[in-house]
Each structure stands twice: as C-alpha cells, then as structure tokens.
Write an enzyme that holds these catalytic residues in place. Structure first.
Site, PDB file in Angstrom:
ATOM      1  CE1 TYR A  71      95.527  -4.243  38.392  1.00 64.90           C
ATOM      2  CE2 TYR A  71      96.036  -6.204  37.115  1.00 64.90           C
ATOM      3  CZ  TYR A  71      96.048  -5.528  38.310  1.00 64.90           C
ATOM      4  OH  TYR A  71      96.575  -6.138  39.423  1.00 64.90           O
ATOM      5  N   PRO A 220     107.740  -7.536  42.385  1.00 66.72           N
ATOM      6  CG  PRO A 220     108.261  -9.310  40.948  1.00 66.72           C
ATOM      7  CD  PRO A 220     107.168  -8.343  41.278  1.00 66.72           C
ATOM      8  N   GLY A 228     116.339   0.035  37.913  1.00 63.38           N
ATOM      9  CA  GLY A 228     117.291   1.136  37.859  1.00 63.38           C
ATOM     10  C   GLY A 228     116.944   2.306  36.971  1.00 63.38           C
TER      11      GLY A 228
END
Length: 352
Positions: A71, A220, A228
């Site tokens: 990462y 998840p 959204g």
C-alpha cells in the site's frame, strides 16, 4: 428500530471484542483498513491526518489495524502506520500486515511466495513499522507456482522466532486453506465479502468454520459503493474505481438500482446505507471482522455506528434479497489480472 441518524454518531459505547481463529488472537469486532490513507481510491492524505484518523479509531475501541507492504508509493502505508503506533499503546493493538504481491500493472500481477521472499518481506515490514513483532501476518495473494507448504514452513519459523504471532491468508482457495492450516494453524482469512460480493458463502466460509479460522472481509461497503458517493457525485479522478467494471458504463447504470434499494432499507432501519452494508456483514457471524477504511473522521464515526445497528433474521433476508447476486453487473476486481489471483484460482502445486 427508528432511532434516526443517531446511529451515524460514534458516541461512547463498548466496542465488542471477538476471537479470530483458535490460537488466541482477540480483536475489536470492527477493524480499520489503512490502505486508503496512502491513495488508491483518492489522493494520499498527509501523515498527520492519517495518524489522526488511526488515533481516533483507537479512541473509539478499534484495536485491529490492517496494512500491507503493497500500500502506497515506496511502502508509505506501513511507514504511516508505524508512526501512528508510536503514539498508541502497542500492547493494546492488533497489527496486521501482508506480503506476497511484488507488483501490479493493468495487465499483470506479480506474486511471490518463496520462503526467502516471505522472510525478507517480514523483516523489512518490521523495520518500516518499527515494531518487534507483527500480530497477524498474511500471505496477501497466493503464488500459484510455489507449494503453499513451502511458504507456510517459513512463516512457522517466523512465529517460532517471535517475529509474527499469528498467520493469515488472503484470497486463498479451499484446498490452499486446508493445506496451509495443516502446516501451522491459520488464524484468519482475509477476503472480499459484502452485500454485492457473496461468492465465498458456499465454498469458503464452511471450510473456515470447520477449521476454526476467522473471516476478515475487506471492501465490506463494496469499495464505497454502498456509501453512495459514486452514485450522487463522481468517483475521484485518481481513484482505482475510475475504470472498475462495476463502476463504469452500462454496468454502473444497472448497479445503481441496487444502491437505491439499499438506501430505502437504510431509511427504514434508521441508519445510513454504509452502516446497513457493514452491519449486514457483521451479522454474518461472531467470527467475521470487517475492516472498512476511510480517510475522514466523520465517515469513521459512521462506520463505528454500524456496530450498533441490529437486524432480525427477517431483516437480513430482506436486505440480502434486495441485492440478488446474479443482478450485480461486472467482475468484483478492477482488472482481469487481479481477478486471476482471487480465491477461485489460488491453488498451488503439491510439494515434491
């Protein structure tokens, strides 16, 4: 439950703790995925901001922090997590990192699982994190050219030397899980699992439960889909989602219908769509510990609030039925190259 947006707040409450595996590893019921602090879905945040998010997570009861040598540019995420740990009580943290992915391009994923590589990566991660031991060390992706027994044999030595405490796998096949576990007990399997990625339910979860292996779902919230933002705005121009099959073209148009169903159910339960998505994962079992990530403290509080959202069996069925997996458009990974290293393709040769 009609408690409205109160659930989005992370007011003081006791974060539950659960056991991962049968070897003694105990973690907070919700973990924190550190990857996004160093880019991938957005621009990397300054170190002081990343450290502030990690410290805030700890102050709210999250003790399970997940990073990887993959990462960030030049191992930025491990360095960042190491700096944050200096400001926290190390003995109260469950630190997870990973090795095995040596490089990623749009057309190729380089995975290495040789014993020598495993050891050198572990020792390098210990230096970058500036710690004496790693609580949970994962094989990040499975090297399909190296018998899993060879990789696991070296990790077992690292456990015996006190450099790592527990061993994990990520995106491993049922056969690989069984063979790895026979060399040294596996404490956790990290794998993609969310409302719209449920392919592990038939083959992977039963094997983990049979062997006593905890399940750590990444993404998840569906790579942020159920939060959204991508629906109402646009994905960040530097985001890995810009070309993700589920977030582009006709697939995205089809998938939006799924989001609006979940948004409606979230209103019914007095929570946000992201909280509903995380809580659904949390309800899949006491051995399931999702690791949502975020760069914003507001979103962190919202994620923590998901632990307090409770569903009945009927609620869970209604939520699951709102996301029929055969209606989800697009593969779950950003590229075909990454898809070829997901659990279905993660078998290794037998030892000679």
């Amino acid at each position: 439950m009609k408690s409205g947006r109160k659930l989005a707040m992370a007011e003081q409450f006791e974060m539950p703790r659960v056991k991962l595996g049968t070897q003694g590893l105990e973690v907070s019921k919700l973990g924190y995925g550190c990857m996004g602090l160093s880019g991938n879905y957005n621009n990397p945040v300054p170190d002081e901001e990343g450290i502030a998010v990690i410290k805030e997570a700890f102050s709210k009861g999250i003790t399970f922090f997940d990073t990887s040598n993959l990462y960030g540019v030049n191992y930025a995420n491990e360095y960042l997590v190491g700096k944050a740990l200096k400001q926290l009580p190390r003995e109260k943290i469950e630190l997870a990192t990973k090795f095995g992915v040596a490089g990623i391009t749009p057309t190729e994923v380089i995975v290495k699982g040789s014993p020598e590589y495993a050891r050198s990566c572990c020792e390098d991660s210990l230096k970058r994190l500036d710690v004496d031991y790693i609580d949970l060390y994962y094989i990040h992706r499975i090297d399909k050219t190296v018998p899993i027994e060879a990789t696991m044999g070296e990790l077992k030595k690292l456990v015996n030397e006190g450099k790592i405490r527990y061993i994990g796998l990520s995106e491993a096949s049922p056969d690989t899980i069984r063979r790895a576990h026979a060399v040294h007990p596996i404490s956790a399997l990290q794998i993609e699992y969310s409302l719209w990625t449920r392919d592990i339910e038939e083959d992977i979860i039963p094997v983990c439960r049979e062997l006593g292996i905890g399940i750590v779902p990444y993404s998840p919230i569906g790579r942020g889909f159920f939060a959204g933002k991508a629906i109402v705005e646009k994905v960040h121009p530097n985001s890995a989602l810009e070309n993700h099959p589920r977030f582009t073209g006709e697939n995205f148009d089809k998938n939006k219908a799924i989001y609006f169903r979940i948004e409606k159910l979230a209103k019914k339960h007095g929570c946000t769509p992201a909280q509903l998505a995380i809580s659904w994962v949390l309800h899949q079992g006491d051995d399931v510990v999702p690791i949502p990530g975020t760069t914003k403290i507001k979103n962190l509080h919202e994620n923590i609030g998901s632990v307090k959202v409770k569903f009945t069996k009927d609620d869970l069925k209604e939520i699951s039925d709102a996301v029929p997996v055969n209606e989800v458009a697009g593969i779950k990974t950003p590229t075909e190259a990454l898809e070829s290293f997901t659990w279905r393709y993660a078998n290794t040769p037998l030892p000679k």
